[in-house]
Design an enzyme around this catalytic site. Structure first.
Site, PDB file in Angstrom:
ATOM      1  N   ASP A   1       0.830  -1.209   0.000  1.00  0.00           N
ATOM      2  CA  ASP A   1       0.000   0.000   0.000  1.00  0.00           C
ATOM      3  C   ASP A   1       0.866   1.262   0.000  1.00  0.00           C
ATOM      4  OD1 ASP A   1      -2.439   1.363   0.019  1.00  0.00           O
ATOM      5  OD2 ASP A   1      -3.273   0.170   1.657  1.00  0.00           O
TER       6      ASP A   1
ATOM      7  N   GLU B   1      -1.042   1.852  -5.133  1.00  0.00           N
ATOM      8  CA  GLU B   1      -0.651   3.260  -5.037  1.00  0.00           C
ATOM      9  C   GLU B   1      -1.807   4.175  -5.442  1.00  0.00           C
ATOM     10  OE1 GLU B   1       1.199   6.860  -6.854  1.00  0.00           O
ATOM     11  OE2 GLU B   1      -0.018   5.263  -7.765  1.00  0.00           O
ATOM     12  N   TRP B   2      -2.944   3.565  -5.768  1.00  0.00           N
ATOM     13  CA  TRP B   2      -4.213   4.265  -6.065  1.00  0.00           C
ATOM     14  C   TRP B   2      -4.184   5.105  -7.345  1.00  0.00           C
ATOM     15  CZ3 TRP B   2      -2.667   6.771  -0.986  1.00  0.00           C
ATOM     16  CH2 TRP B   2      -2.634   5.810   0.033  1.00  0.00           C
ATOM     17  N   GLY B   3      -3.145   4.916  -8.169  1.00  0.00           N
ATOM     18  CA  GLY B   3      -3.115   5.627  -9.446  1.00  0.00           C
ATOM     19  C   GLY B   3      -2.542   7.030  -9.392  1.00  0.00           C
TER      20      GLY B   3
ATOM     21  N   ASP C   1     -10.107   3.586  -3.503  1.00  0.00           N
ATOM     22  CA  ASP C   1     -10.808   2.352  -3.127  1.00  0.00           C
ATOM     23  C   ASP C   1     -12.192   2.216  -3.751  1.00  0.00           C
ATOM     24  OD1 ASP C   1      -8.588   2.107  -1.596  1.00  0.00           O
ATOM     25  OD2 ASP C   1      -9.639   1.835   0.303  1.00  0.00           O
TER      26      ASP C   1
END
Ligand code: GLA
Length: 402
Positions: free
Chosen positions: A156, A189-191, A212
């Site tokens: 994460d 890394e959520w983009g 998320d």
């Protein structure tokens, strides 16, 4: 010789991320991982921090008993909150109440069922739930994971402050490889730093493209701390447009884990969610309680024809080839030259949707067989196009075979 090489890789990982990249590419143990999108189960979407040895073992049993294993699901992944602290030597300490026999025992059990074992950590100083992160302990943790028999690491990006994303993920990949065990690296890394541009180069096998997922049809909302975002399924879908060329065998865009069965959408919407994730060549990581699935949910998650589209060996990610308001057509080229197609109706009333052969890259005059992957039925031969009535929030998913 071997020790020298390991030491070199280790040193490179710390000092020179670019050298670590080179080391990764030659004969690394992770070379042939995730040649099709990973399939499995993860604890977060349903259980959040409420993880334990008993629950994870029960879930692994359920993967087998429910037929999910036969359908292709392989990984059993523990997300955040299995870890509580570090000891005086800096070793990660597993929650002794929740995992009384330690992580190797959990991994051994999962392996005894013919499944694979995944854990979660974070590139920063703490995980998103505030547990100890991996920063500064990458090599130490990687050796630990390898000793536990870990096959999959989700890494994460919370508490990463000024870290460079590409260098941080290159570092953990180099550490995992130096530990000598093939471990799938899931970049979470959520983009934010566009991981589709560098995820493959640093040896990532999948990378989250967005914040998320929320168990909801559409819409986006900010996280409680004001940063972005929790996303409904359609919001995530829209963010995949244009990313398809970055995916391929061994390296996939990850639009986040499945919410199928968690209760926030209708069965029709879950069927759409699953069909779209399949056509996106997304990792299929279930996130529901597999111990008590309704038959409708079971039938969605184990639809072998839809899964075959996702797992097609060509490894192409599908893309949106047509859109008019609430109506969309998504298509994915398959290895045998045929196409998988999803007709999606985002609107509130039933509508007819057509897919034109030209939108699939086929000549207009072509005669092609169309098969419905939810009805499990040949629909016949069609020239030029195929049309179907699609219910509100529903899909029709077919293959088109010249
Ligand atoms: C982040 C990730 C989620 C989950 C949680 C755990 O929000 O994006 O998928 O792993 O952290 O705390």
């Amino acid at each position: 010789m071997k020790t020298n090489r390991l030491a070199l890789v280790a040193l490179a990982g710390v000092l020179l991320p670019s050298a670590a990249l080179i080391a990764q590419q030659d004969d690394s143990p992770s070379k042939n991982l995730a040649l099709t999108p990973p399939m499995g189960w993860n604890s977060w979407n349903k259980f959040a921090c409420n993880v334990s040895e008993d629950m994870i073992k029960n879930m692994a049993d359920a993967v087998v008993k429910s037929g999910m294993k036969d359908a292709g699901y392989q990984y059993v992944n523990i997300d955040d909150c299995w870890q509580v602290s570090r000891d005086a030597q800096g070793n990660i300490v597993v929650d002794p109440q929740r995992f009384p026999h330690g992580m190797k025992a959990v991994g051994d059990y999962i392996h005894s069922l013919g499944l694979k074992f995944g854990v979660y950590s974070d590139a920063g100083s703490k995980t998103c739930a505030g547990r100890p992160g991996g920063l500064g302990h990458e090599y130490q943790d990687a050796i630990q994971y390898a000793a536990w028999g870990v096959d999959y690491l989700k890494y994460d990006w919370c508490h990463s402050t000024t870290q460079d994303a590409k260098a941080s993920y290159a570092n953990i990949r180099a550490a995992l490889d130096a530990a000598g065990r093939p471990i799938v690296l899931s970049i979470c890394e959520w983009g934010t730093a566009k991981p589709w541009l560098w995820g493959k180069d640093v040896g990532g096998n999948l990378w989250r493209t967005t914040g998320d997922i929320k168990d909801r049809w559409g819409g986006t909302e900010k996280w409680p701390d004001g940063t972005c975002c929790s996303n409904g399924m359609l919001a995530i879908l829209d963010m995949q447009v244009g990313l398809q060329s970055y995916a391929g065998p061994g390296h996939w865009n990850d639009p986040d884990m499945l919410e199928v069965g968690n209760g926030g959408m209708t069965d029709i919407e879950y069927r759409s969610h699953f069909s779209l994730w399949a056509i996106l060549a997304a990792p299929l990581i279930a996130g529901n309680d597999l111990r008590d699935m309704r038959p409708e949910i079971h039938d969605i998650l184990t639809n072998k024809e839809v899964i075959a589209v996702n797992q097609d060996a060509l490894g192409r990610e599908g893309e949106r080839v047509w859109k008019n308001g609430d109506l969309e057509v998504w298509a994915k080229q398959l290895k045998d030259g045929s196409r998988a197609v999803v007709l999606l109706n985002r609107g509130s009333a039933e509508q007819e949707i057509s897919v034109n052969w030209e939108d699939l890259g086929y000549p207009d005059h072509l005669n092609a067989s169309v098969r419905d992957l939810w009805q499990h039925k040949e629909l016949g031969k069609f020239a030029g196009k195929f049309s179907a009535r699609v219910g509100s929030h529903g899909v029709v998913m077919v293959t088109v075979r010249p």
